[in-house]
Design an enzyme around this catalytic site. Structure first.
Site, PDB file in Angstrom:
ATOM      1  N   ARG A  33      -6.856  -2.857   0.547  1.00 40.63           N
ATOM      2  CA  ARG A  33      -7.998  -1.916   0.925  1.00 40.63           C
ATOM      3  C   ARG A  33      -8.582  -2.478   2.016  1.00 40.63           C
ATOM      4  O   ARG A  33      -9.168  -1.911   3.055  1.00 40.63           O
ATOM      5  CB  ARG A  33      -8.839  -1.681  -0.107  1.00 40.63           C
ATOM      6  CG  ARG A  33      -7.987  -0.550  -1.192  1.00 40.63           C
ATOM      7  CD  ARG A  33      -8.831  -0.157  -2.398  1.00 40.63           C
ATOM      8  NE  ARG A  33      -9.143  -1.695  -2.968  1.00 40.63           N
ATOM      9  CZ  ARG A  33     -10.547  -1.691  -3.462  1.00 40.63           C
ATOM     10  NH1 ARG A  33     -11.634  -0.799  -2.737  1.00 40.63           N
ATOM     11  NH2 ARG A  33     -10.957  -2.850  -4.054  1.00 40.63           N
ATOM     12  N   ASN A  44      -4.540 -11.335  -4.547  1.00 40.19           N
ATOM     13  CA  ASN A  44      -4.716  -9.981  -4.247  1.00 40.19           C
ATOM     14  C   ASN A  44      -6.001  -9.364  -5.062  1.00 40.19           C
ATOM     15  O   ASN A  44      -6.232  -9.786  -6.117  1.00 40.19           O
ATOM     16  CB  ASN A  44      -3.558  -9.313  -4.177  1.00 40.19           C
ATOM     17  CG  ASN A  44      -3.838  -7.754  -3.824  1.00 40.19           C
ATOM     18  OD1 ASN A  44      -3.654  -6.772  -4.532  1.00 40.19           O
ATOM     19  ND2 ASN A  44      -4.502  -7.549  -2.580  1.00 40.19           N
ATOM     20  N   GLY A  45      -6.618  -8.583  -4.133  1.00 41.93           N
ATOM     21  CA  GLY A  45      -7.782  -7.975  -4.786  1.00 41.93           C
ATOM     22  C   GLY A  45      -9.251  -8.456  -4.476  1.00 41.93           C
ATOM     23  O   GLY A  45      -9.654  -9.506  -4.254  1.00 41.93           O
ATOM     24  N   CYS A  76       1.466  -1.355  -9.327  1.00 35.77           N
ATOM     25  CA  CYS A  76       0.803   0.153  -9.170  1.00 35.77           C
ATOM     26  C   CYS A  76       0.355   0.857 -10.288  1.00 35.77           C
ATOM     27  O   CYS A  76       0.947   0.960 -11.228  1.00 35.77           O
ATOM     28  CB  CYS A  76       1.782   1.072  -8.455  1.00 35.77           C
ATOM     29  SG  CYS A  76       1.197   2.730  -8.086  1.00 35.77           S
ATOM     30  N   HIS A 108      -2.499  -9.337  -8.492  1.00 37.29           N
ATOM     31  CA  HIS A 108      -3.543  -8.702  -8.241  1.00 37.29           C
ATOM     32  C   HIS A 108      -4.600  -8.833  -9.633  1.00 37.29           C
ATOM     33  O   HIS A 108      -4.068  -8.745 -10.754  1.00 37.29           O
ATOM     34  CB  HIS A 108      -3.295  -7.249  -8.256  1.00 37.29           C
ATOM     35  CG  HIS A 108      -4.523  -6.309  -8.037  1.00 37.29           C
ATOM     36  ND1 HIS A 108      -4.633  -5.605  -6.981  1.00 37.29           N
ATOM     37  CD2 HIS A 108      -5.706  -5.839  -8.879  1.00 37.29           C
ATOM     38  CE1 HIS A 108      -6.084  -4.965  -7.008  1.00 37.29           C
ATOM     39  NE2 HIS A 108      -6.535  -5.273  -8.198  1.00 37.29           N
ATOM     40  N   MET A 165       0.914  -1.229   0.007  1.00 40.07           N
ATOM     41  CA  MET A 165       0.035  -0.017   0.093  1.00 40.07           C
ATOM     42  C   MET A 165       0.759   1.343   0.000  1.00 40.07           C
ATOM     43  O   MET A 165       1.570   1.310   0.800  1.00 40.07           O
ATOM     44  CB  MET A 165      -1.050  -0.052   1.231  1.00 40.07           C
ATOM     45  CG  MET A 165      -1.736  -1.089   1.427  1.00 40.07           C
ATOM     46  SD  MET A 165      -2.740  -1.031   2.733  1.00 40.07           S
ATOM     47  CE  MET A 165      -1.613  -1.682   3.784  1.00 40.07           C
TER      48      MET A 165
END
Length: 286
Positions: free
Chosen positions: A207, A182-183, A83, A151, A1
Site C-alpha cells: 500500500r 511487511n506491513g 491474502c 505480514h 498486491m
C-alpha cells in the site's frame, strides 16, 4: 498486491530504489488452464529482474503446472499464504493456508523436488498464538523454503491496526533463512525502524508503494516526475483503464479534495484522464 503490481508499475518502482519486485497474486489454476489468463496476468521483459511471481493455490498439482509454464521468465516463486480477502479464504487460498501446514509443506516439497533451482518462498500472516506461527515457519524451513515474507498482522486484523513487530522479530530469531517484514511501511523511516526493531533481512511495501512509488528513494510523497513516468509507462504497455485509474487515485489520495476525487471518478477512459491531468495538474508527456 492483488491486481496492481503489473509490469509498468514494477518498472516504475525499480527506478526508485526497489531491489526486488513481485507480480500480483495470480491464481495458479486459472494460469495453467487459460492462455487468456496468462496473457492478462503476466507480462515481463529483460529489465524486469529480479522478479518473484506470486501464486495462490490450494493444491500442489495446479501450482506445479503453473510454475512449469513460467519458470524461464522469473527469478523465484512465492506461495501466497497471507491474502485475507473473503473470496480467497472461500477458495482455500491465501491466509486460509495458515491453517493447513501439511498442504503448504506438500506444495513446497513439490516445487523443490521438480524445479530445484528455482527459489521458493512463502508470504504469511501471523496466528493469534505465535507458537503456531513459529511451528509453521520452522516446518517450511526444514523442507527447503528459501526465504519468508511476514505480514505482521493476523487474519482478522484491519490494515489500520499496528503491525506486531515483536512477532516478526520472534520469527526472525527462530529461522536461519532470510525473513522479509511487511506491513505499515509508508516511508523510508518506517522501513528503517522495522529493520532496527526486528533485525530482519529486508522490508516489503504494498500500500505504501501504491501511494508513493518513490518511497524507497526517500520521498515523502510521489514526486511529479514519478507520476508522469507512470503515465508514460502505462500508455506504452497498454495498462487497462481500471488499473490506471486506481493507481492514480492512490498517488493523488492526499492531494485531491473530495470534490476533485468525485470528478476524477467520472473519467471513463485513459485519454479522458490524461486530458484532465494536463488541464488541471500540468501533466506533460512530451
Amino acid at each position: 498486491m492483488v491486481r496492481y503490481s503489473k509490469l509498468p508499475f514494477r518498472e516504475l518502482v525499480r527506478s526508485y530504489n526497489v531491489d526486488l519486485a513481485y507480480t500480483p497474486m495470480i491464481l495458479a489454476k486459472e494460469f495453467k488452464n487459460s492462455n487468456i489468463a496468462r496473457n492478462f496476468d503476466f507480462t515481463t521483459n529483460k529489465n524486469d529482474k529480479p522478479l518473484i511471481i506470486q501464486f495462490a493455490s490450494n493444491n500442489s498439482i495446479d501450482l506445479l503446472r503453473a510454475v512449469e509454464l513460467i519458470v524461464n521468465y522469473v527469478d523465484g516463486i512465492d506461495i501466497n499464504c497471507g491474502c485475507p480477502q473473503k473470496w480467497a479464504i472461500n477458495e482455500g487460498i491465501g491466509v486460509h493456508l495458515m491453517e493447513k501446514p501439511e498442504l503448504i509443506s506438500d506444495m513446497i516439497k513439490t516445487i523443490k523436488r521438480n524445479i530445484p533451482n528455482l527459489p521458493c518462498s512463502i508470504k504469511i500472516r501471523i496466528h493469534n498464538d505465535m507458537r503456531k506461527t513459529i511451528e509453521f515457519v520452522k516446518r517450511a524451513e526444514s523442507i527447503g523454503i528459501d526465504f519468508i515474507a511476514v505480514h505482521g498482522r493476523t487474519r482478522r486484523q484491519k490494515s489500520t491496526e499496528l503491525v506486531n513487530l515483536n512477532a516478526i522479530k520472534l520469527i526472525k530469531e527462530n529461522l536461519k533463512v532470510p525473513v522479509i517484514a511487511n506491513g505499515n511501511i509508508f516511508t523510508l523511516s518506517d522501513a528503517e525502524n522495522i529493520y532496527k526493531e526486528t533485525s530482519i533481512d529486508g522490508v516489503m511495501s504494498a500500500r505504501g508503494l501504491l501511494k508513493n512509488p518513490a518511497l524507497f528513494a526517500d520521498y515523502d510523497f510521489a514526486p511529479w516526475d514519478c507520476i508522469e513516468n507512470f503515465v508514460r509507462l502505462s500508455i506504452a504497455y497498454g495498462t487497462n483503464h481500471f488499473i490506471f485509474h486506481h493507481h492514480l487515485m492512490y498517488m493523488f489520495e492526499d492531494v485531491m479534495s473530495n470534490a476533485e476525487k468525485k470528478t476524477f471518478n467520472t473519467l471513463t477512459s485513459i485519454p479522458a484522464i490524461i486530458d484532465h491531468l494536463e488541464e488541471h495538474y500540468g501533466l506533460q508527456l512530451k
